[in-house]
Design an enzyme around this catalytic site. Structure first.
Site, PDB file in Angstrom:
ATOM      1  N   GLY A 172       0.830  -1.212   0.000  1.00 32.88           N
ATOM      2  CA  GLY A 172       0.000   0.000   0.000  1.00 32.88           C
ATOM      3  C   GLY A 172       0.860   1.254   0.000  1.00 32.88           C
ATOM      4  O   GLY A 172       0.444   2.304   0.506  1.00 32.88           O
ATOM      5  N   ASP A 221       0.806  -9.254  -6.772  1.00 36.33           N
ATOM      6  CA  ASP A 221      -0.598  -9.484  -6.459  1.00 36.33           C
ATOM      7  C   ASP A 221      -0.612 -10.176  -5.103  1.00 36.33           C
ATOM      8  O   ASP A 221      -0.302 -11.366  -4.996  1.00 36.33           O
ATOM      9  CB  ASP A 221      -1.238 -10.362  -7.537  1.00 36.33           C
ATOM     10  CG  ASP A 221      -2.674 -10.718  -7.183  1.00 36.33           C
ATOM     11  OD1 ASP A 221      -3.150 -10.323  -6.092  1.00 36.33           O
ATOM     12  OD2 ASP A 221      -3.331 -11.402  -7.990  1.00 36.33           O
ATOM     13  N   ALA A 277      -1.701  -2.088   2.581  1.00 42.49           N
ATOM     14  CA  ALA A 277      -2.584  -2.262   1.415  1.00 42.49           C
ATOM     15  C   ALA A 277      -3.943  -2.772   1.848  1.00 42.49           C
ATOM     16  O   ALA A 277      -4.045  -3.725   2.619  1.00 42.49           O
ATOM     17  CB  ALA A 277      -1.962  -3.240   0.425  1.00 42.49           C
ATOM     18  N   ALA A 278      -4.978  -2.116   1.377  1.00 33.51           N
ATOM     19  CA  ALA A 278      -6.342  -2.570   1.661  1.00 33.51           C
ATOM     20  C   ALA A 278      -7.303  -1.736   0.838  1.00 33.51           C
ATOM     21  O   ALA A 278      -6.990  -0.586   0.492  1.00 33.51           O
ATOM     22  CB  ALA A 278      -6.680  -2.376   3.139  1.00 33.51           C
ATOM     23  N   GLN A 279      -8.445  -2.316   0.495  1.00 29.42           N
ATOM     24  CA  GLN A 279      -9.549  -1.501   0.026  1.00 29.42           C
ATOM     25  C   GLN A 279      -9.987  -0.775   1.288  1.00 29.42           C
ATOM     26  O   GLN A 279     -10.521  -1.377   2.207  1.00 29.42           O
ATOM     27  CB  GLN A 279     -10.639  -2.395  -0.575  1.00 29.42           C
ATOM     28  CG  GLN A 279     -11.709  -1.648  -1.357  1.00 29.42           C
ATOM     29  CD  GLN A 279     -12.412  -0.555  -0.561  1.00 29.42           C
ATOM     30  OE1 GLN A 279     -11.984   0.631  -0.574  1.00 29.42           O
ATOM     31  NE2 GLN A 279     -13.447  -0.906   0.150  1.00 29.42           N
ATOM     32  N   THR A 308      -8.121  -0.873  12.389  1.00 31.41           N
ATOM     33  CA  THR A 308      -8.894   0.373  12.324  1.00 31.41           C
ATOM     34  C   THR A 308      -9.934   0.499  13.437  1.00 31.41           C
ATOM     35  O   THR A 308     -10.492  -0.515  13.897  1.00 31.41           O
ATOM     36  CB  THR A 308      -9.613   0.479  10.961  1.00 31.41           C
ATOM     37  OG1 THR A 308     -10.572   1.533  11.016  1.00 31.41           O
ATOM     38  CG2 THR A 308     -10.351  -0.799  10.610  1.00 31.41           C
ATOM     39  N   GLU A 323     -12.786   1.346  12.950  1.00 32.21           N
ATOM     40  CA  GLU A 323     -14.074   0.883  12.418  1.00 32.21           C
ATOM     41  C   GLU A 323     -14.441  -0.500  12.951  1.00 32.21           C
ATOM     42  O   GLU A 323     -15.591  -0.918  12.854  1.00 32.21           O
ATOM     43  CB  GLU A 323     -14.025   0.844  10.879  1.00 32.21           C
ATOM     44  CG  GLU A 323     -13.918   2.205  10.219  1.00 32.21           C
ATOM     45  CD  GLU A 323     -15.210   3.018  10.279  1.00 32.21           C
ATOM     46  OE1 GLU A 323     -16.302   2.417  10.292  1.00 32.21           O
ATOM     47  OE2 GLU A 323     -15.112   4.259  10.337  1.00 32.21           O
ATOM     48  N   TYR A 380     -16.045  -3.450   5.137  1.00 35.22           N
ATOM     49  CA  TYR A 380     -14.652  -3.035   5.404  1.00 35.22           C
ATOM     50  C   TYR A 380     -14.257  -3.420   6.832  1.00 35.22           C
ATOM     51  O   TYR A 380     -13.207  -4.015   7.070  1.00 35.22           O
ATOM     52  CB  TYR A 380     -14.534  -1.520   5.209  1.00 35.22           C
ATOM     53  CG  TYR A 380     -13.240  -0.923   5.725  1.00 35.22           C
ATOM     54  CD1 TYR A 380     -12.038  -1.120   5.065  1.00 35.22           C
ATOM     55  CD2 TYR A 380     -13.217  -0.140   6.894  1.00 35.22           C
ATOM     56  CE1 TYR A 380     -10.844  -0.565   5.542  1.00 35.22           C
ATOM     57  CE2 TYR A 380     -12.034   0.409   7.375  1.00 35.22           C
ATOM     58  CZ  TYR A 380     -10.857   0.200   6.693  1.00 35.22           C
ATOM     59  OH  TYR A 380      -9.683   0.747   7.169  1.00 35.22           O
ATOM     60  N   LYS A 415     -11.394  -6.048   8.331  1.00 34.96           N
ATOM     61  CA  LYS A 415     -10.297  -5.610   9.193  1.00 34.96           C
ATOM     62  C   LYS A 415     -10.306  -6.340  10.544  1.00 34.96           C
ATOM     63  O   LYS A 415      -9.260  -6.584  11.124  1.00 34.96           O
ATOM     64  CB  LYS A 415     -10.363  -4.097   9.391  1.00 34.96           C
ATOM     65  CG  LYS A 415      -9.941  -3.304   8.147  1.00 34.96           C
ATOM     66  CD  LYS A 415      -8.430  -3.391   7.936  1.00 34.96           C
ATOM     67  CE  LYS A 415      -7.942  -2.454   6.856  1.00 34.96           C
ATOM     68  NZ  LYS A 415      -6.484  -2.418   6.725  1.00 34.96           N
ATOM     69  N   HIS A 456      -7.212   9.474  10.213  1.00 36.45           N
ATOM     70  CA  HIS A 456      -6.119  10.446  10.159  1.00 36.45           C
ATOM     71  C   HIS A 456      -6.019  10.982   8.735  1.00 36.45           C
ATOM     72  O   HIS A 456      -6.203  10.272   7.769  1.00 36.45           O
ATOM     73  CB  HIS A 456      -4.809   9.841  10.654  1.00 36.45           C
ATOM     74  CG  HIS A 456      -4.511   8.503  10.077  1.00 36.45           C
ATOM     75  ND1 HIS A 456      -5.135   7.358  10.497  1.00 36.45           N
ATOM     76  CD2 HIS A 456      -3.671   8.125   9.095  1.00 36.45           C
ATOM     77  CE1 HIS A 456      -4.692   6.329   9.810  1.00 36.45           C
ATOM     78  NE2 HIS A 456      -3.800   6.767   8.934  1.00 36.45           N
TER      79      HIS A 456
HETATM   80  P1  NDP Z   1      -5.255   4.563   1.003  1.00 35.65           P
HETATM   81  O1  NDP Z   1      -6.610   4.223   0.512  1.00 35.65           O
HETATM   82  O2  NDP Z   1      -4.701   5.925   0.758  1.00 35.65           O
HETATM   83  O3  NDP Z   1      -4.208   3.508   0.402  1.00 35.65           O
HETATM   84  C1  NDP Z   1      -4.548   2.155   0.253  1.00 35.65           C
HETATM   85  C2  NDP Z   1      -3.404   1.432  -0.403  1.00 35.65           C
HETATM   86  O4  NDP Z   1      -3.806   0.059  -0.581  1.00 35.65           O
HETATM   87  C3  NDP Z   1      -3.030   1.976  -1.789  1.00 35.65           C
HETATM   88  O5  NDP Z   1      -1.642   1.867  -1.964  1.00 35.65           O
HETATM   89  C4  NDP Z   1      -3.747   1.000  -2.722  1.00 35.65           C
HETATM   90  O6  NDP Z   1      -3.099   0.824  -3.971  1.00 35.65           O
HETATM   91  C5  NDP Z   1      -3.623  -0.298  -1.930  1.00 35.65           C
HETATM   92  N1  NDP Z   1      -4.632  -1.265  -2.366  1.00 35.65           N
HETATM   93  C6  NDP Z   1      -5.978  -1.145  -2.310  1.00 35.65           C
HETATM   94  N2  NDP Z   1      -6.563  -2.224  -2.842  1.00 35.65           N
HETATM   95  C7  NDP Z   1      -5.559  -3.029  -3.254  1.00 35.65           C
HETATM   96  C8  NDP Z   1      -5.521  -4.292  -3.910  1.00 35.65           C
HETATM   97  N3  NDP Z   1      -6.634  -4.951  -4.230  1.00 35.65           N
HETATM   98  N4  NDP Z   1      -4.299  -4.816  -4.223  1.00 35.65           N
HETATM   99  C9  NDP Z   1      -3.159  -4.159  -3.879  1.00 35.65           C
HETATM  100  N5  NDP Z   1      -3.129  -2.972  -3.268  1.00 35.65           N
HETATM  101  C10 NDP Z   1      -4.325  -2.416  -2.959  1.00 35.65           C
HETATM  102  O7  NDP Z   1      -5.242   4.222   2.567  1.00 35.65           O
HETATM  103  P2  NDP Z   1      -4.454   4.939   3.761  1.00 35.65           P
HETATM  104  O8  NDP Z   1      -3.057   5.151   3.351  1.00 35.65           O
HETATM  105  O9  NDP Z   1      -5.268   6.061   4.267  1.00 35.65           O
HETATM  106  O10 NDP Z   1      -4.520   3.803   4.877  1.00 35.65           O
HETATM  107  C11 NDP Z   1      -3.500   2.803   4.992  1.00 35.65           C
HETATM  108  C12 NDP Z   1      -4.063   1.589   5.699  1.00 35.65           C
HETATM  109  O11 NDP Z   1      -4.525   1.981   6.994  1.00 35.65           O
HETATM  110  C13 NDP Z   1      -5.250   0.938   5.006  1.00 35.65           C
HETATM  111  O12 NDP Z   1      -5.150  -0.452   5.209  1.00 35.65           O
HETATM  112  C14 NDP Z   1      -6.458   1.489   5.737  1.00 35.65           C
HETATM  113  O13 NDP Z   1      -7.537   0.596   5.683  1.00 35.65           O
HETATM  114  C15 NDP Z   1      -5.894   1.616   7.143  1.00 35.65           C
HETATM  115  N6  NDP Z   1      -6.502   2.653   7.964  1.00 35.65           N
HETATM  116  C16 NDP Z   1      -6.547   3.944   7.522  1.00 35.65           C
HETATM  117  C17 NDP Z   1      -7.114   4.934   8.296  1.00 35.65           C
HETATM  118  C18 NDP Z   1      -7.140   6.363   7.854  1.00 35.65           C
HETATM  119  O14 NDP Z   1      -7.814   7.181   8.508  1.00 35.65           O
HETATM  120  N7  NDP Z   1      -6.414   6.739   6.817  1.00 35.65           N
HETATM  121  C19 NDP Z   1      -7.688   4.610   9.639  1.00 35.65           C
HETATM  122  C20 NDP Z   1      -7.510   3.239  10.026  1.00 35.65           C
HETATM  123  C21 NDP Z   1      -6.948   2.302   9.221  1.00 35.65           C
HETATM  124  P3  NDP Z   1      -3.565   1.631  -5.316  1.00 35.65           P
HETATM  125  O15 NDP Z   1      -2.876   2.965  -5.243  1.00 35.65           O
HETATM  126  O16 NDP Z   1      -3.056   0.757  -6.402  1.00 35.65           O
HETATM  127  O17 NDP Z   1      -5.056   1.728  -5.252  1.00 35.65           O
END
Ligand code: NDP
Length: 320
Positions: A8, A58, A81-83, A125, A127, A149, A153, A179
């Site tokens: 991610g 992948d 990495a996460a949706q 998270t 959530e 989601y 998690k 954040h």
């Molecule tokens: P973002 O949505 O900005 O980034 C998500 C990342 O995951 C991106 O790099 C994206 O890649 C990648 N990703 C999503 N789906 C896939 C997939 N199917 N295969 C490979 N890579 C994938 O999230 P944040 O940086 O804000 O958050 C980071 C982590 O922290 C996440 O897991 C989120 O759930 C968790 N989190 C975030 C919070 C927040 O407030 N920001 C709070 C609590 C937890 P691509 O660019 O290719 O889409």
């Protein structure tokens, strides 16, 4: 030299964590979906693109993950990495649940089979604690997810705990509350409000459409939250920590603050019930006591200061 894999890496936290680890002298390898389709803008914006090695992977394919771990031999893996969108997870429940769980299982299996000394950080998270009985949320609060989601998690979180307890792996989960930063995805509330308000100032749109403004959330500053991720993996023992600001504010306070600051008439805020979620957490905030005392993580930012920082950066880069 220590080396870390960040999954991610193209996201908000991935970019800031990359910068932090490079400052600390790490070699950073980032996993991306594809060299052709990935959005590298955040890494580019922070001037980090040529300082990291980006590798296609992948993460739902165990053989590819095994290959990554055996080739790059990291000391630490930060699994970001996460949706990551709650709203999108209602539209794409199967994809969200499959990826957010499978990717964690694959990484932990690879670590267990190839090198159990690798330290693993999981992005859990707030959530996970959907139906809230007692506030503030602590590490011992009962989970009750209210979205696909959150379900994904919670499962990933317990997969990490299970690998820690069953195989003695070093897996630590940061349970992060919301954040934000300039690098936040445009579909997330704070970014959407600030970007939308600046569009109104520039005459590019008439109104800002929002959902339920009465809900309360605990918001913080992303750059400080990624410091906690690193601290989590530097402890003698793996454990789980809440990372939060410690207080909640309503979404209405955020929109009103931004509109007042930009001198926009609040009549331009339009409530659209299409943005309401099927199930919604009303109020939530977390206790960061354990992170402060054990990790020595410091956080004392007021969220209106965070808003000011994002607004300033958004104005500076508007139209670029
Ligand atoms: P973002 O949505 O900005 O980034 C998500 C990342 O995951 C991106 O790099 C994206 O890649 C990648 N990703 C999503 N789906 C896939 C997939 N199917 N295969 C490979 N890579 C994938 O999230 P944040 O940086 O804000 O958050 C980071 C982590 O922290 C996440 O897991 C989120 O759930 C968790 N989190 C975030 C919070 C927040 O407030 N920001 C709070 C609590 C937890 P691509 O660019 O290719 O889409």
């Amino acid at each position: 030299m220590k080396s870390a894999i960040i999954t991610g890496i193209t996201g908000q936290d991935g970019a800031y964590l990359t910068r932090l680890l490079l400052e600390k002298g790490y070699k950073v390898v980032g996993l991306i979906r594809s060299h052709y389709g990935s959005n590298l803008n955040r890494l580019k914006y922070l001037g980090l693109l040529d300082r990291v090695e980006l590798v296609e992977c992948d993460q739902s394919d165990l053989s590819q993950v095994l290959n990554i771990i055996s080739t790059h031999k990291p000391n630490e893996v930060y699994n970001l990495a996460a949706q990551s969108s709650v709203s999108l997870s209602f539209q794409q429940p199967i994809g969200t649940i499959n990826f957010n769980i499978q990717s964690v299982l694959n990484m932990l299996e690879a670590i267990r089979l190839l090198n159990p000394s690798i330290r693993f950080y999981q992005a859990s998270t707030s959530e996970m604690f959907g139906k809230v009985n007692d506030l503030p949320i602590t590490e011992d609060s009962i989970v009750h997810p209210l979205s696909p989601y959150a379900i994904s998690k919670v499962t990933a979180h317990y997969v990490c705990i299970n690998y820690r307890e069953s195989y003695n792996l070093y897996t630590s989960c940061g349970i992060l509350f919301n954040h934000e930063s300039y690098l936040r995805g445009e579909n997330f509330f704070v970014k959407k409000v600030i970007k939308g308000a600046i569009d109104i100032v520039h005459g590019k749109r008439e109104v800002l459409e929002v959902g339920n403004l009465d809900i309360k959330r605990d918001f913080g500053w992303s750059e400080k939250y990624v410091e906690a991720m690193w601290l989590l993996l530097q402890q003698d023992k793996p454990d789980d920590y809440i990372i939060s600001s410690g207080k909640s504010i309503t979404l209405r306070e955020i929109v009103y603050y931004v509109f007042d600051k930009m001198k926009i008439d609040k009549g331009r805020i339009k409530i659209n019930s299409a943005f309401f979620r099927p199930t919604e957490i009303q109020d939530i905030y977390g206790s960061n006591k354990k992170a402060r005392s054990v990790l020595n993580w410091q956080y004392d930012m007021d969220f209106f200061d965070v808003l000011n920082l994002i607004i300033e950066e958004e104005y500076k880069n508007y139209g670029k």
